[in-house]
Design an enzyme around this catalytic site. Structure first.
Site, PDB file in Angstrom:
ATOM      1  N   ASP A   1      90.206  72.523  44.065  1.00 39.42           N
ATOM      2  CA  ASP A   1      90.774  72.097  45.347  1.00 39.42           C
ATOM      3  C   ASP A   1      91.923  71.108  45.137  1.00 39.42           C
ATOM      4  O   ASP A   1      91.962  70.394  44.137  1.00 39.42           O
ATOM      5  CB  ASP A   1      89.645  71.458  46.185  1.00 39.42           C
ATOM      6  CG  ASP A   1      89.986  71.411  47.656  1.00 39.42           C
ATOM      7  OD1 ASP A   1      90.962  72.064  48.081  1.00 39.42           O
ATOM      8  OD2 ASP A   1      89.268  70.705  48.395  1.00 39.42           O
TER       9      ASP A   1
ATOM     10  N   ASN B   1      95.405  71.924  45.684  1.00 41.09           N
ATOM     11  CA  ASN B   1      96.732  72.493  45.360  1.00 41.09           C
ATOM     12  C   ASN B   1      97.767  72.129  46.416  1.00 41.09           C
ATOM     13  O   ASN B   1      98.913  71.794  46.088  1.00 41.09           O
ATOM     14  CB  ASN B   1      96.667  74.027  45.292  1.00 41.09           C
ATOM     15  CG  ASN B   1      95.839  74.531  44.138  1.00 41.09           C
ATOM     16  OD1 ASN B   1      95.493  73.775  43.240  1.00 41.09           O
ATOM     17  ND2 ASN B   1      95.526  75.821  44.146  1.00 41.09           N
TER      18      ASN B   1
ATOM     19  N   ARG C   1      97.797  69.563  48.576  1.00 39.83           N
ATOM     20  CA  ARG C   1      98.158  68.136  48.552  1.00 39.83           C
ATOM     21  C   ARG C   1      98.984  67.796  47.320  1.00 39.83           C
ATOM     22  O   ARG C   1      99.873  66.958  47.362  1.00 39.83           O
ATOM     23  CB  ARG C   1      96.883  67.275  48.622  1.00 39.83           C
ATOM     24  CG  ARG C   1      96.362  67.134  50.047  1.00 39.83           C
ATOM     25  CD  ARG C   1      94.937  66.671  50.085  1.00 39.83           C
ATOM     26  NE  ARG C   1      94.016  67.749  49.728  1.00 39.83           N
ATOM     27  CZ  ARG C   1      92.735  67.579  49.483  1.00 39.83           C
ATOM     28  NH1 ARG C   1      92.217  66.377  49.518  1.00 39.83           N
ATOM     29  NH2 ARG C   1      91.969  68.612  49.200  1.00 39.83           N
ATOM     30  N   TRP C   2      98.696  68.463  46.206  1.00 49.07           N
ATOM     31  CA  TRP C   2      99.499  68.263  44.988  1.00 49.07           C
ATOM     32  C   TRP C   2     100.955  68.622  45.289  1.00 49.07           C
ATOM     33  O   TRP C   2     101.874  67.881  44.940  1.00 49.07           O
ATOM     34  CB  TRP C   2      98.951  69.150  43.862  1.00 49.07           C
ATOM     35  CG  TRP C   2      99.674  69.053  42.561  1.00 49.07           C
ATOM     36  CD1 TRP C   2      99.379  68.216  41.527  1.00 49.07           C
ATOM     37  CD2 TRP C   2     100.810  69.829  42.133  1.00 49.07           C
ATOM     38  NE1 TRP C   2     100.261  68.420  40.481  1.00 49.07           N
ATOM     39  CE2 TRP C   2     101.147  69.406  40.831  1.00 49.07           C
ATOM     40  CE3 TRP C   2     101.579  70.838  42.727  1.00 49.07           C
ATOM     41  CZ2 TRP C   2     102.213  69.948  40.108  1.00 49.07           C
ATOM     42  CZ3 TRP C   2     102.639  71.373  42.016  1.00 49.07           C
ATOM     43  CH2 TRP C   2     102.943  70.925  40.719  1.00 49.07           C
TER      44      TRP C   2
ATOM     45  N   HIS D   1      99.770  76.296  44.611  1.00 49.81           N
ATOM     46  CA  HIS D   1      98.864  77.361  44.159  1.00 49.81           C
ATOM     47  C   HIS D   1      99.337  77.926  42.817  1.00 49.81           C
ATOM     48  O   HIS D   1      98.536  78.275  41.967  1.00 49.81           O
ATOM     49  CB  HIS D   1      98.778  78.471  45.205  1.00 49.81           C
ATOM     50  CG  HIS D   1      98.113  78.010  46.477  1.00 49.81           C
ATOM     51  ND1 HIS D   1      96.946  77.289  46.473  1.00 49.81           N
ATOM     52  CD2 HIS D   1      98.456  78.148  47.790  1.00 49.81           C
ATOM     53  CE1 HIS D   1      96.599  77.011  47.729  1.00 49.81           C
ATOM     54  NE2 HIS D   1      97.501  77.513  48.533  1.00 49.81           N
TER      55      HIS D   1
ATOM     56  N   ARG E   1      93.736  80.907  57.008  1.00 50.35           N
ATOM     57  CA  ARG E   1      95.000  80.169  56.768  1.00 50.35           C
ATOM     58  C   ARG E   1      96.196  81.003  57.243  1.00 50.35           C
ATOM     59  O   ARG E   1      96.063  82.200  57.464  1.00 50.35           O
ATOM     60  CB  ARG E   1      95.123  79.858  55.276  1.00 50.35           C
ATOM     61  CG  ARG E   1      94.059  78.871  54.832  1.00 50.35           C
ATOM     62  CD  ARG E   1      94.327  78.350  53.456  1.00 50.35           C
ATOM     63  NE  ARG E   1      93.302  77.389  53.087  1.00 50.35           N
ATOM     64  CZ  ARG E   1      93.363  76.570  52.065  1.00 50.35           C
ATOM     65  NH1 ARG E   1      94.430  76.586  51.283  1.00 50.35           N
ATOM     66  NH2 ARG E   1      92.389  75.724  51.806  1.00 50.35           N
TER      67      ARG E   1
ATOM     68  N   LEU F   1      82.845  83.560  26.526  1.00 58.69           N
ATOM     69  CA  LEU F   1      82.766  82.890  27.830  1.00 58.69           C
ATOM     70  C   LEU F   1      82.726  83.946  28.932  1.00 58.69           C
ATOM     71  O   LEU F   1      83.581  84.829  28.976  1.00 58.69           O
ATOM     72  CB  LEU F   1      83.990  81.989  28.036  1.00 58.69           C
ATOM     73  CG  LEU F   1      84.119  81.343  29.416  1.00 58.69           C
ATOM     74  CD1 LEU F   1      83.107  80.220  29.609  1.00 58.69           C
ATOM     75  CD2 LEU F   1      85.526  80.788  29.640  1.00 58.69           C
TER      76      LEU F   1
HETATM   77  C1  IPE Z   1      87.308  75.450  48.996  1.00 60.07           C
HETATM   78  O1  IPE Z   1      88.428  74.713  49.317  1.00 60.07           O
HETATM   79  C2  IPE Z   1      87.706  76.830  48.604  1.00 60.07           C
HETATM   80  C3  IPE Z   1      88.448  76.964  47.352  1.00 60.07           C
HETATM   81  C4  IPE Z   1      88.739  76.005  46.524  1.00 60.07           C
HETATM   82  C5  IPE Z   1      88.839  78.305  47.025  1.00 60.07           C
HETATM   83  P1  IPE Z   1      88.937  74.556  50.805  1.00 60.07           P
HETATM   84  O2  IPE Z   1      90.158  73.723  50.759  1.00 60.07           O
HETATM   85  O3  IPE Z   1      89.070  75.897  51.456  1.00 60.07           O
HETATM   86  O4  IPE Z   1      87.724  73.792  51.484  1.00 60.07           O
HETATM   87  P2  IPE Z   1      87.656  72.905  52.808  1.00 60.07           P
HETATM   88  O5  IPE Z   1      88.309  73.698  53.906  1.00 60.07           O
HETATM   89  O6  IPE Z   1      88.426  71.644  52.525  1.00 60.07           O
HETATM   90  O7  IPE Z   1      86.213  72.632  53.021  1.00 60.07           O
HETATM   91  C1  IPE Z   2      92.612  74.977  46.807  1.00 59.48           C
HETATM   92  O1  IPE Z   2      93.648  74.184  47.212  1.00 59.48           O
HETATM   93  C2  IPE Z   2      92.971  76.430  46.708  1.00 59.48           C
HETATM   94  C3  IPE Z   2      92.453  77.243  47.812  1.00 59.48           C
HETATM   95  C4  IPE Z   2      91.613  76.860  48.725  1.00 59.48           C
HETATM   96  C5  IPE Z   2      92.926  78.610  47.880  1.00 59.48           C
HETATM   97  P1  IPE Z   2      93.954  73.929  48.741  1.00 59.48           P
HETATM   98  O2  IPE Z   2      94.959  74.938  49.219  1.00 59.48           O
HETATM   99  O3  IPE Z   2      92.716  73.890  49.554  1.00 59.48           O
HETATM  100  O4  IPE Z   2      94.616  72.510  48.690  1.00 59.48           O
HETATM  101  P2  IPE Z   2      94.458  71.326  49.748  1.00 59.48           P
HETATM  102  O5  IPE Z   2      92.995  71.087  49.926  1.00 59.48           O
HETATM  103  O6  IPE Z   2      95.105  71.800  51.019  1.00 59.48           O
HETATM  104  O7  IPE Z   2      95.164  70.178  49.123  1.00 59.48           O
HETATM  105 MG    MG Z   3      91.463  72.411  50.088  1.00 59.78          MG
END
Ligand code: IPE
Ligand code: IPE
Ligand code: MG
Length: 252
Positions: free
Chosen positions: A22, A24, A26-27, A39, A73, A133
């Site tokens: 999780d 990506n 915000r990064w 991503h 999304r 693995l």
């Molecule tokens: C969880 O992250 C799903 C993945 C990392 C693929 P999300 O960003 O979708 O989760 P929530 O919405 O913050 O709970």
């Molecule tokens: C995780 O990063 C990847 C997926 C859920 C596909 P996010 O896209 O959820 O990144 P944040 O949480 O918005 O930073």
């Molecule tokens: Mg996220």
């Protein structure tokens, strides 16, 4: 073992690690970049984390790449994620194969575009005899969805109430035949499961780091493994008892 210290080799290593990759978005935001750049960076990072898992001797790695809820999304982000997965499989397959990685998919493959399904199935076929693995890619995966699928299949198979046990349910999960995760890592600081391995992780140890996924490197993984090695896993018993021994009584 390359790139691991003597201390690493003596450390108690989890057999199965799950990662909620999780942060990506915000990064990317913190760098003034579009979310898809995050991503991309996250996908690039996967290569070094997989390599590190092989070096640490982890046997099963399950990575959460796209949840059943992520379809909600914006369309361009969803399409970008599907495209990135197709690209990464194609690009990384030779190295994964060379590293001895056996690829699996968990989740609903049937809802994904045909070209992506073909790429995933081809990679599974090519890597099926690798032994170092097992890599489960959770894409279009949801823990509740998995349980619903399992119940439906048990009913189709004519399973009777008396036959239902925790082991039987596990055998209907996408992870059938694999050990439950010992350690679940979540990057970017969120303290929730977000529907990841909710059946299998009943006794997993959790480790949450504020680091965003694209910055989660081998050193960060080592920190998670050190934390895991220091945990006292009691499985409901007392530390001095054999925590791995007897199974819970099935009351119903
Ligand atoms: C969880 O992250 C799903 C993945 C990392 C693929 P999300 O960003 O979708 O989760 P929530 O919405 O913050 O709970
Ligand atoms: C995780 O990063 C990847 C997926 C859920 C596909 P996010 O896209 O959820 O990144 P944040 O949480 O918005 O930073
Ligand atoms: Mg996220």
């Amino acid at each position: 073992m390359a790139n691991t210290s003597k201390n690493d080799e003596q450390m108690k290593i989890p057999t199965h690690v799950g990662i909620i990759m999780d942060g990506n978005g915000r990064w990317a935001k913190s760098r003034g970049l579009p979310r898809l750049a995050g991503h991309k960076a996250g996908t690039e990072n996967l290569r070094r984390v997989i390599r590190a898992c092989v070096e640490f001797g982890i046997q099963y790695l399950t990575i959460y790449a796209f949840s059943t809820e992520n379809w909600g999304r914006p369309k361009d982000e969803v399409e970008g994620l599907l495209r990135i997965l197709a690209e990464v499989i194609e690009k990384e397959l030779p190295e994964l194969n060379e590293q001895g990685v056996q690829l699996h998919h968990i989740g609903r493959l049937e809802d994904l575009p045909e070209n992506l399904r073909q790429k995933v199935n081809k990679a599974i076929e090519i890597t099926k005899n690798n032994q170092r693995l097992v890599l489960n890619v959770a894409f279009n995966y949801g823990g509740r969805d998995e349980i619903v699928c399992a119940i439906k299949q048990m009913m189709r198979d004519g399973v009777t109430p008396e036959q239902v046990t925790p082991d039987l349910i596990s055998s209907y999960m996408f992870t059938a035949g694999m050990p439950d995760p010992d350690l679940i890592i979540r990057t970017s600081g969120e303290m929730r499961t977000s529907n990841f391995l909710i059946w299998q992780a009943s006794y997993a140890e959790w480790y949450v780091t504020p680091t965003f996924w694209p910055d989660f490197d081998k050193e960060e993984l080592r920190k998670a493994l050190v934390a895991f090695a220091q945990r006292d896993r009691r499985f409901g018993k007392l530390s001095e008892q054999d925590a791995t021994g007897s199974k819970p009584v099935n009351a119903c």
